[in-house]
Design a protein around this motif. Structure first.
Motif: not given
Length: 312
Positions: A16-23, A73-82, A84-87
């Motif tokens: 995901g966005f692990t390259s910008v962990k500080h954000l 559509y968005t519920s299939n992607i964003i909740p899991k993404m949220l 994962n961002i904090m994990m």
């Protein structure tokens, strides 16, 4: 089949966005806000359409279908993404990844068909107004909607079954923020060229086919608009199509770029940005695009607010 020297992958790591962990806190707040606005806005559209008798027309029936689709559509992607961002090490089980991939492909295909149906609806309304009530009768509109949903989910089923039969033995890191097809296929232990080709043909057929239908509808609409003598009449015809055209350009531009055009020269970061356009931006924009320039919806919303205030 698993060999003795191979370990079957039971879960994937979504980079995901692990390259910008500080954000990550900023990204979490931003995507959470987008998700809340997207879901709330699309629910509002569905409530307005079904709550106002003046909006019980094929055009708004298809719009409410599109809003329901965007919520899923968005519920299939964003909740899991949220999540994962904090994990620290965001993982997703293999089965969950396949399910997310199937829902993403099915809902995306359904949106293509719905946008095509909506373009046909506008074509009939502008080019064949005297036959509109017959060609877009309630029963026929419901059938078109059901066909869009069922075809979307059936069309991608075979490809997902093939993907689920692939063997994954490591590495298990997906360079994306959700389980997308190409990043998953890259992790297969065996050559996934056949599945990749089948998926490309399927995506091209759905995207290009529905896009040609939309293009043909709007060519006929433009030709009809040219023949309208009054500027007011042309403006009214254009206003009913402008919102749909905006959504089509954003959605198809990003999807064709990702799944039809060659991947040569594209890096993971640019793919993520393109993916954000159709997984996050388009569902967010739909409520605003279809309401800000639509007098019928704005009037219905105004009436709903007045009724709510009276009851309170």
């Amino acid at each position: 089949m698993t060999t003795t020297n191979e370990t079957t992958v039971a879960e994937f790591i979504l980079l995901g966005f692990t390259s910008v962990k500080h954000l990550k806190l900023l990204l979490f707040i931003m995507f959470l806000f987008i998700y809340i606005v997207t879901v709330s806005g699309n629910i509002l559209i569905v409530a307005i359409v079904y709550g106002d008798a003046h909006l019980h027309t094929p055009m708004y029936f298809f719009l409410s279908n599109l809003s329901c689709l965007e919520i899923l559509y968005t519920s299939n992607i964003i909740p899991k993404m949220l999540f994962n961002i904090m994990m620290e090490n965001p993982t997703v089980p293999f089965t969950e990844c396949i399910v997310q991939l199937y829902l993403f492909g099915s809902l995306g295909s359904t949106e293509c068909f719905l946008l095509g149906v909506m373009a046909y609806d506008r074509y009939v309304a502008i080019c064949k107004p005297l036959h509109y009530s017959i060609l877009m009768a309630t029963r026929r509109s419901i059938l078109m909607s059901l066909c869009s949903w069922s075809t979307g989910f059936i069309a991608t089923f075979g490809a997902i079954v093939l993907v689920s039969q692939l063997h994954f033995c490591g590495p298990n890191k997906i360079k994306h923020f959700f389980c997308d097809l190409q990043p998953v296929l890259k992790l297969s232990c065996k050559n996934a060229y056949t599945i990749s080709t089948v998926s490309w043909i399927l995506a091209s057929t759905i995207l290009i086919g529905s896009c040609l239908l939309i293009l043909a509808s709007y060519v006929r609409i433009i030709l009809s608009m040219i023949r309208i003598s009054s500027s007011k009449g042309r403006q009214k015809a254009l206003s009913t199509c402008s919102a749909h055209i905006t959504v089509v350009v954003i959605f198809y531009g990003a999807m064709i770029s990702m799944y039809v055009s060659p991947n040569t020269g594209k890096n993971e970061e640019s793919n993520k940005i393109s993916s954000l356009l159709y997984t996050v931006v388009t569902p967010l924009m739909n409520p605003f695009i279809y309401t800000l320039r639509n007098q019928d919806v704005k009037q219905a919303l105004h009436k709903a607010i007045i009724r709510t205030c009276k009851y309170n």
